[in-house]
Write a protein that holds these residues in place. Structure first.
Motif, mmCIF file in Angstrom:
data_model
loop_
_atom_site.group_PDB
_atom_site.id
_atom_site.type_symbol
_atom_site.label_atom_id
_atom_site.label_comp_id
_atom_site.label_asym_id
_atom_site.label_seq_id
_atom_site.Cartn_x
_atom_site.Cartn_y
_atom_site.Cartn_z
ATOM 1 N N ARG A 11 54.394 -1.319 13.892
ATOM 2 C CA ARG A 11 53.902 -0.746 15.235
ATOM 3 C C ARG A 11 53.843 0.825 14.843
ATOM 4 O O ARG A 11 54.307 1.304 13.885
ATOM 5 C CB ARG A 11 55.059 -0.520 16.318
ATOM 6 N N SER A 12 53.072 1.425 15.608
ATOM 7 C CA SER A 12 52.976 2.972 15.427
ATOM 8 C C SER A 12 54.068 3.534 16.167
ATOM 9 O O SER A 12 54.437 3.562 17.224
ATOM 10 C CB SER A 12 51.736 3.547 16.199
ATOM 11 N N ILE A 13 54.987 4.544 15.226
ATOM 12 C CA ILE A 13 56.039 4.910 15.638
ATOM 13 C C ILE A 13 55.874 6.292 15.743
ATOM 14 O O ILE A 13 55.585 7.079 15.071
ATOM 15 C CB ILE A 13 57.245 4.802 14.851
ATOM 16 N N ARG A 14 56.156 6.980 17.007
ATOM 17 C CA ARG A 14 55.754 8.268 17.487
ATOM 18 C C ARG A 14 56.946 9.393 17.667
ATOM 19 O O ARG A 14 56.988 10.447 17.486
ATOM 20 C CB ARG A 14 55.013 8.364 18.522
ATOM 21 N N LYS A 15 58.263 8.652 17.578
ATOM 22 C CA LYS A 15 59.234 9.585 17.718
ATOM 23 C C LYS A 15 60.476 9.061 16.548
ATOM 24 O O LYS A 15 60.554 7.920 16.379
ATOM 25 C CB LYS A 15 60.221 9.545 19.254
ATOM 26 N N TYR A 16 61.068 9.987 15.927
ATOM 27 C CA TYR A 16 61.905 9.759 14.807
ATOM 28 C C TYR A 16 63.208 10.239 14.859
ATOM 29 O O TYR A 16 63.484 11.493 15.727
ATOM 30 C CB TYR A 16 61.219 10.508 13.645
ATOM 31 N N ASP A 17 64.412 9.918 14.367
ATOM 32 C CA ASP A 17 65.486 10.376 14.273
ATOM 33 C C ASP A 17 65.528 11.774 13.329
ATOM 34 O O ASP A 17 64.428 11.633 12.692
ATOM 35 C CB ASP A 17 66.349 9.300 13.394
ATOM 36 N N GLY A 110 59.718 3.970 10.143
ATOM 37 C CA GLY A 110 58.509 3.918 11.141
ATOM 38 C C GLY A 110 57.389 4.939 10.604
ATOM 39 O O GLY A 110 57.753 5.856 9.898
ATOM 40 N N GLY A 111 56.143 4.786 10.896
ATOM 41 C CA GLY A 111 55.226 5.402 10.550
ATOM 42 C C GLY A 111 53.985 5.705 11.661
ATOM 43 O O GLY A 111 53.929 4.736 12.506
ATOM 44 N N LEU A 112 53.278 6.569 11.406
ATOM 45 C CA LEU A 112 51.997 6.829 12.599
ATOM 46 C C LEU A 112 50.777 7.258 11.738
ATOM 47 O O LEU A 112 51.004 8.358 10.823
ATOM 48 C CB LEU A 112 52.541 7.807 13.716
ATOM 49 N N TRP A 113 49.770 6.740 11.962
ATOM 50 C CA TRP A 113 48.411 7.314 11.178
ATOM 51 C C TRP A 113 47.975 8.171 12.411
ATOM 52 O O TRP A 113 47.783 7.888 13.400
ATOM 53 C CB TRP A 113 47.440 5.977 11.370
ATOM 54 N N ASN A 114 47.862 9.437 11.901
ATOM 55 C CA ASN A 114 47.286 10.552 12.650
ATOM 56 C C ASN A 114 45.912 10.840 12.102
ATOM 57 O O ASN A 114 45.822 11.520 11.039
ATOM 58 C CB ASN A 114 48.113 11.669 12.409
ATOM 59 N N GLY A 115 44.755 10.702 12.813
ATOM 60 C CA GLY A 115 43.466 10.707 12.353
ATOM 61 C C GLY A 115 42.918 12.133 12.282
ATOM 62 O O GLY A 115 43.295 12.976 13.033
ATOM 63 N N ILE A 116 42.168 12.452 11.204
ATOM 64 C CA ILE A 116 41.778 13.733 10.939
ATOM 65 C C ILE A 116 40.097 13.517 10.836
ATOM 66 O O ILE A 116 39.499 14.139 11.764
ATOM 67 C CB ILE A 116 42.086 14.495 9.813
ATOM 68 N N ALA A 117 39.670 12.907 9.889
ATOM 69 C CA ALA A 117 38.313 12.548 9.568
ATOM 70 C C ALA A 117 37.760 11.687 10.526
ATOM 71 O O ALA A 117 38.536 10.879 11.056
ATOM 72 C CB ALA A 117 38.036 12.206 8.113
ATOM 73 N N SER A 149 62.984 5.501 12.662
ATOM 74 C CA SER A 149 62.485 5.396 14.115
ATOM 75 C C SER A 149 63.872 5.943 15.015
ATOM 76 O O SER A 149 64.772 5.745 14.921
ATOM 77 C CB SER A 149 62.326 3.866 14.533
ATOM 78 N N ALA A 150 63.342 6.724 15.986
ATOM 79 C CA ALA A 150 64.321 7.029 17.238
ATOM 80 C C ALA A 150 64.979 5.819 17.770
ATOM 81 O O ALA A 150 64.121 4.806 17.943
ATOM 82 C CB ALA A 150 63.503 7.875 18.153
ATOM 83 N N GLU A 151 66.009 5.826 18.391
ATOM 84 C CA GLU A 151 66.820 4.765 19.025
ATOM 85 C C GLU A 151 65.757 4.032 20.136
ATOM 86 O O GLU A 151 65.349 4.803 20.955
ATOM 87 C CB GLU A 151 68.226 5.056 19.695
ATOM 88 N N GLY A 152 65.825 2.698 20.015
ATOM 89 C CA GLY A 152 64.962 1.977 20.786
ATOM 90 C C GLY A 152 63.487 1.876 20.544
ATOM 91 O O GLY A 152 62.681 1.305 21.160
ATOM 92 N N LEU A 153 62.995 2.601 19.254
ATOM 93 C CA LEU A 153 61.623 2.532 18.909
ATOM 94 C C LEU A 153 61.276 1.974 17.649
ATOM 95 O O LEU A 153 60.190 2.232 17.279
ATOM 96 C CB LEU A 153 61.175 4.019 18.971
ATOM 97 N N GLU A 154 61.998 1.157 17.218
ATOM 98 C CA GLU A 154 62.018 0.769 16.081
ATOM 99 C C GLU A 154 60.674 -0.438 16.080
ATOM 100 O O GLU A 154 60.006 -0.657 17.112
ATOM 101 C CB GLU A 154 63.222 -0.346 15.673
ATOM 102 N N ASN A 155 60.205 -0.957 14.855
ATOM 103 C CA ASN A 155 59.088 -1.815 14.637
ATOM 104 C C ASN A 155 59.580 -3.249 15.179
ATOM 105 O O ASN A 155 60.704 -3.512 15.077
ATOM 106 C CB ASN A 155 58.661 -1.967 13.209
ATOM 107 N N LYS A 156 58.702 -3.799 16.125
ATOM 108 C CA LYS A 156 59.029 -5.016 16.601
ATOM 109 C C LYS A 156 57.694 -5.790 16.812
ATOM 110 O O LYS A 156 56.574 -5.354 16.974
ATOM 111 C CB LYS A 156 59.868 -5.062 17.851
ATOM 112 N N PHE A 157 57.887 -7.125 17.017
ATOM 113 C CA PHE A 157 56.618 -7.981 17.254
ATOM 114 C C PHE A 157 55.958 -7.694 18.599
ATOM 115 O O PHE A 157 56.896 -7.881 19.398
ATOM 116 C CB PHE A 157 56.897 -9.476 16.826
ATOM 117 N N MET A 158 54.721 -7.636 18.484
ATOM 118 C CA MET A 158 54.128 -7.615 19.664
ATOM 119 C C MET A 158 52.798 -8.671 19.575
ATOM 120 O O MET A 158 52.043 -8.116 18.438
ATOM 121 C CB MET A 158 53.586 -6.416 20.229
#
Length: 171
Positions: A11-17, A110-117, A149-158
Motif C-alpha cells: 500500500r502507499s504509506i504516507r506517514k512514518y514512525d 512502508g513506502g510511497l511513490w511521489n511522482g516528479i516526471a 509505518s506509523a501506528e495503524g497504517l501498515e501494509n495490508k490487503f485491500m
C-alpha cells in the motif's frame, strides 16, 4: 514473506514512525531497483540519490509535501545517456521504482511513490535542490519515501480486483 503476500499487501504509506531506516535495508531496496528490466539489455538509465538530511527533505517537501516527514527518501534519476530508447526512459524508471516499493514491503517498511516526471517545472526545481540542474542528461523521475509505518497504517490487503476491466482478444 513470500512474493504473493508482498504483492497483495503493498500500500502507499504516507506517514512514518520516527525510527531510522537501516542502511542495510536501503541497500537491499537499491539492489531490487537495479534488478528491474530495462528497455534493452545494458541500457538501465537509473541512478539513485539517498536523502536523509531534514533540511533537504523540507526543501523538496515544498514541492512534494509528503517527503518532508519521511526518515529517508530515494530520488530516482534517469541518466538519459545510458538510455537506449531516449523516449521510453520513464518506463525503465517505473520498473525500478516498483521493484523498490515491493522490496520495502518485504523488509517490513512502508513506502510511497511521489511522482516528479513528466512535469518539467517540478523536475527542474528538484534538480536544482539536489545539484543536478546543469546536467541535461540527468532527469529527476520520482522520489520514493521510506520508513516504518506509523501506528495503524501498515501494509495490508485491500482487494482491488475488478473483472469488468479484463477483455479478451478485442475491447
Amino acid at each position: 514473506m513470500d512474493f504473493d503476500e508482498v504483492i497483495r499487501i503493498r500500500r502507499s504509506i504516507r506517514k512514518y514512525d520516527t525510527k531510522e531506516v537501516e542502511d542495510e535495508k536501503i541497500e537491499k531496496i537499491l539492489r531490487a531497483g537495479m534488478q528491474a528490466p530495462g528497455s534493452r539489455l545494458g541500457a538501465e538509465p537509473w541512478e539513485f540519490l539517498i536523502i536523509k538530511n531534514k533540511d533537504t527533505l523540507a526543501k523538496i517537501g515544498e514541492i512534494k509535501p509528503r517527503v518532508t516527514n519521511a526518515p529517508v527518501a530515494i530520488l530516482l534519476i534517469a541518466n538519459i545517456e545510458r538510455s537506449f530508447y531516449k523516449l521510453v526512459w520513464q518506463q525503465d524508471m517505473s520498473a525500478a521504482a516498483e521493484n523498490m516499493l515491493l522490496e520495502a514491503v518485504n523488509l517490513g517498511l512502508g513506502g510511497l511513490w511521489n511522482g516528479i516526471a513528466p512535469e518539467e517545472e517540478r523536475m527542474d526545481k528538484i534538480a536544482e535542490i539536489v545539484g543536478i540542474e546543469n546536467d541535461e542528461n540527468l532527469k529527476p523521475f520520482c522520489i520514493i519515501t521510506l520508513g516504518y509505518s506509523a501506528e495503524g497504517l501498515e501494509n495490508k490487503f485491500m482487494d482491488k480486483f475488478d473483472s469488468s476491466r479484463i477483455h479478451y482478444e478485442t475491447y
